[in-house]
Motif scaffolding. Structure first.
Motif, PDB file in Angstrom:
ATOM      1  N   ARG A 188      -9.656  -4.307   5.080  1.00 56.29           N
ATOM      2  CA  ARG A 188      -8.259  -4.047   5.438  1.00 56.29           C
ATOM      3  C   ARG A 188      -7.398  -3.941   4.185  1.00 56.29           C
ATOM      4  O   ARG A 188      -6.501  -3.090   4.106  1.00 56.29           O
ATOM      5  CB  ARG A 188      -7.754  -5.171   6.342  1.00 56.29           C
ATOM      6  N   ASP A 189      -7.648  -4.811   3.199  1.00 54.04           N
ATOM      7  CA  ASP A 189      -6.883  -4.741   1.948  1.00 54.04           C
ATOM      8  C   ASP A 189      -7.088  -3.396   1.253  1.00 54.04           C
ATOM      9  O   ASP A 189      -6.154  -2.855   0.647  1.00 54.04           O
ATOM     10  CB  ASP A 189      -7.319  -5.861   1.002  1.00 54.04           C
ATOM     11  N   PHE A 198       0.825  -1.214   0.000  1.00 50.91           N
ATOM     12  CA  PHE A 198       0.000   0.000   0.000  1.00 50.91           C
ATOM     13  C   PHE A 198       0.858   1.262   0.000  1.00 50.91           C
ATOM     14  O   PHE A 198       0.784   2.086  -0.923  1.00 50.91           O
ATOM     15  CB  PHE A 198      -0.948   0.004   1.200  1.00 50.91           C
ATOM     16  N   GLY A 199       1.667   1.425   1.033  1.00 47.83           N
ATOM     17  CA  GLY A 199       2.469   2.631   1.146  1.00 47.83           C
ATOM     18  C   GLY A 199       3.488   2.774   0.034  1.00 47.83           C
ATOM     19  O   GLY A 199       3.703   3.874  -0.496  1.00 47.83           O
ATOM     20  N   ARG A 200       4.108   1.670  -0.339  1.00 51.99           N
ATOM     21  CA  ARG A 200       5.124   1.738  -1.386  1.00 51.99           C
ATOM     22  C   ARG A 200       4.515   2.112  -2.740  1.00 51.99           C
ATOM     23  O   ARG A 200       5.100   2.872  -3.514  1.00 51.99           O
ATOM     24  CB  ARG A 200       5.869   0.414  -1.478  1.00 51.99           C
ATOM     25  N   ALA A 252      -0.683  -9.099  -4.550  1.00 55.35           N
ATOM     26  CA  ALA A 252      -0.704  -7.807  -3.860  1.00 55.35           C
ATOM     27  C   ALA A 252      -1.651  -6.814  -4.524  1.00 55.35           C
ATOM     28  O   ALA A 252      -1.657  -5.634  -4.167  1.00 55.35           O
ATOM     29  CB  ALA A 252       0.701  -7.219  -3.805  1.00 55.35           C
ATOM     30  N   ALA A 253      -2.459  -7.276  -5.477  1.00 50.89           N
ATOM     31  CA  ALA A 253      -3.290  -6.369  -6.273  1.00 50.89           C
ATOM     32  C   ALA A 253      -4.215  -5.478  -5.440  1.00 50.89           C
ATOM     33  O   ALA A 253      -4.297  -4.274  -5.698  1.00 50.89           O
ATOM     34  CB  ALA A 253      -4.099  -7.170  -7.296  1.00 50.89           C
ATOM     35  N   PRO A 254      -4.953  -6.002  -4.453  1.00 49.47           N
ATOM     36  CA  PRO A 254      -5.848  -5.118  -3.699  1.00 49.47           C
ATOM     37  C   PRO A 254      -5.122  -3.965  -3.006  1.00 49.47           C
ATOM     38  O   PRO A 254      -5.538  -2.808  -3.116  1.00 49.47           O
ATOM     39  CB  PRO A 254      -6.503  -6.070  -2.689  1.00 49.47           C
ATOM     40  N   ALA A 255      -4.042  -4.272  -2.288  1.00 52.66           N
ATOM     41  CA  ALA A 255      -3.318  -3.221  -1.575  1.00 52.66           C
ATOM     42  C   ALA A 255      -2.617  -2.265  -2.533  1.00 52.66           C
ATOM     43  O   ALA A 255      -2.540  -1.058  -2.272  1.00 52.66           O
ATOM     44  CB  ALA A 255      -2.313  -3.842  -0.613  1.00 52.66           C
TER      45      ALA A 255
END
Length: 529
Positions: free
Chosen positions: A90-91, A25-27, A57-60
């Protein structure tokens, strides 16, 4: 705060630090924001913007890109998320991503009907895109399988896209069983994937996309864009001759289904499927950014270890490759070597990352042989014509030999099953951990007291090691004995693809659930003070 006095909790915390070191997410948010600034694009961008988020990792990643675009007051016209699990709040990081993007769940690690449906949805989106669009393509591990669909040539060769999808599944299973490294598997698979080998980029170009900004979280050694997700937006760097040589190096002519072999150019005078050359104008519109990789996870783990007070932290700069069981044995021996000279009051840590392999074909063959031997023993007992004294005093091999000599005398007996009743279960990290624990037990049995100072973490960053519910394991010299006490044979489980059972019996599995990222595996070997 995690204490050095609880080594298992310490290693679990280090695994969590590795996962957070590659948190998508952050990256992704920061990478999109920085790219926007570098391109000198204005806020409230007036061109249509689409998101394609593909992989574990698609959702985040989608949420991170969505957050950056929201800060930039830029509207998202539409897009698709293809993930390995059903995303949670959460994702999405509490952002209304699902209100704008369509969400699909693909099949992994072997592509199936859900993967085909996801690919068809991507195709439909491309056809409906407005011209001159900016398309953000967010890639992560698992993309190859999750949105896999056949190229038209394969569908035509076997009769339909649905049948061709089954051929893709067979190809994936064959490659997985052969123990190929991920870069080799993807070099083969991308030739027959609808969006592999740069075909997503060329499709977007054909639809009039102005810019394709690709952001990738790498799950491959070397972080090669052509390997990550099978290179949807990158040209294939392998020419036809090299491609065919790769197939022959792994004896694929005899292993692949006829229709697949034909399309890949392995039969007759056929040639491999055509891929776009590096000079194709589509690739001039592609901007590529590496968001995170295994090195980030390894670095974060090592930094967390130092922060927790571990004095000596040794980080391997060469990625983990090769047979998982052999690496487990090697790590145990390296740790023992360090332990012999490390003062009893000090603690040290070995850290490494990468992606070992397990040759599933060999493992299955060993499992079948073990099953056949067990069935032969049971048949020998049923016949009851073996000498009792022999059964009491001789080895099982002798009993089997005598039994085979008398097979002509036997009556009808139930046929031995073709496969073991107990399914294979375990991943490469569990194999590495169990192998390390057996090596440590062996050292301890020979009087090496330092073996009891060593504990090994081996786990995937995605939270799922192989077809199991565990990310990996945390193991020491006590694990094999605990497994035997529960009725397991850790030596047999190791070589027959059932490491999960012994590790589970010893309460050594590490279960985290899906982490929302995937940057391969991490290993941390703790030598306690």
């Amino acid at each position: 705060m995690t204490s050095l006095a609880n080594p298992r909790a310490l290693l679990a915390a280090l695994h969590e630090a590795a996962v957070q070191g590659a948190a998508p997410f952050g990256r992704t948010r920061d990478a999109v924001r920085l790219w926007w600034q570098q391109q000198e694009l204005p806020p409230a961008f007036d061109r249509p913007v689409y998101l394609l988020a593909l992989g574990k990792a698609a959702p985040a990643m989608a949420a991170g890109a969505f957050a950056a675009l929201t800060e930039l007051r830029t509207h998202v016209s539409g897009g698709i998320v293809v993930a390995a699990h059903d995303p949670t709040t959460r994702d999405w990081h509490d952002l209304p991503v699902a209100d704008t993007l369509r969400v699909y769940r693909g099949d992994h690690p072997v592509p199936g009907p859900q993967s085909l449906a996801a690919a068809e949805a991507i195709e439909d989106l491309l056809q409906s895109m407005e011209p001159e669009a900016l398309v953000l393509v967010l890639l992560s591990g698992g993309t190859t399988a999750l949105c896999a669909a056949p190229i038209p040539a394969l569908s035509q060769a076997v009769g339909s896209a649905e049948r061709a999808q089954a051929y893709l599944a067979n190809l994936a299973q064959t490659l997985l069983e052969s123990g190929l490294a991920i870069h080799e598997m993807n070099a083969i698979r991308r030739r027959v994937l609808r969006f592999g080998a740069g075909r997503l980029a060329t499709a977007l170009h054909a639809c009039g996309a102005h810019t394709v900004a690709t952001f990738a979280i790498s799950d491959v050694i070397g972080d090669d864009p052509a390997v990550i997700g099978s290179g949807p937006c990158s040209p294939d760097p392998i020419d036809d001759a090299t491609f065919l040589a790769l197939l022959d190096a792994h004896d694929m002519r005899t292993r692949l289904q006829r229709g697949m072999a034909q399309v890949l150019g392995l039969t007759g005078e056929g040639t491999p499927p055509t891929v776009a050359p590096t000079t194709h104008p589509a690739f001039t519109r592609v901007h590529y950014t590496l968001v995170a990789g295994n090195a980030d996870a390894v670095f974060a783990l090592a930094e967390r270890a130092r922060a927790l007070g571990i004095g000596q932290v040794q980080v391997d700069t060469v990625p983990l490759e090769g047979d998982a069981a052999m690496l487990g044995d090697l790590f145990a021996r390296r740790a023992l070597s360090i332990a012999r000279t490390l003062p009893a009051s000090e603690t040290a840590l070995l850290v490494a990352g990468g992606e070992p392999v397990v040759n599933l074909r060999d493992t299955v063959e060993r499992a079948l042989r073990a099953s056949d031997e067990d069935d032969a023993r049971r048949e020998a007992e049923q016949l009851g014509d073996l000498d009792t004294s022999l059964a009491d005093s001789a080895s099982a091999d002798d009993a089997l030999r005598l039994f085979e000599e008398r097979q002509q005398q036997r009556h009808a007996l139930p046929q031995a099953p073709l496969i073991a009743d107990e399914p294979l279960r375990g991943g490469r990290m569990q194999v590495l951990a169990l192998a390390a624990s057996l090596a440590l037990e062996g050292a301890a049995s020979r009087g090496t007291r330092h073996a009891w100072r060593v504990m090994v973490l081996a786990a995937g960053t995605d939270g799922r090691d192989g077809p199991t519910d565990a990310a990996g394991a945390i193991a020491d010299a006590a694990v094999p004995a605990l497994a035997r006490r529960a009725g397991r044979s850790p030596e047999e489980d190791l070589v027959t693809g059932r490491s999960w059972y012994s590790l589970g019996a010893a309460d050594a599995l590490l279960r985290t659930g899906p982490t929302g990222t995937n940057v391969m595996d991490v290993v941390a070997v703790l030598i306690r003070g």
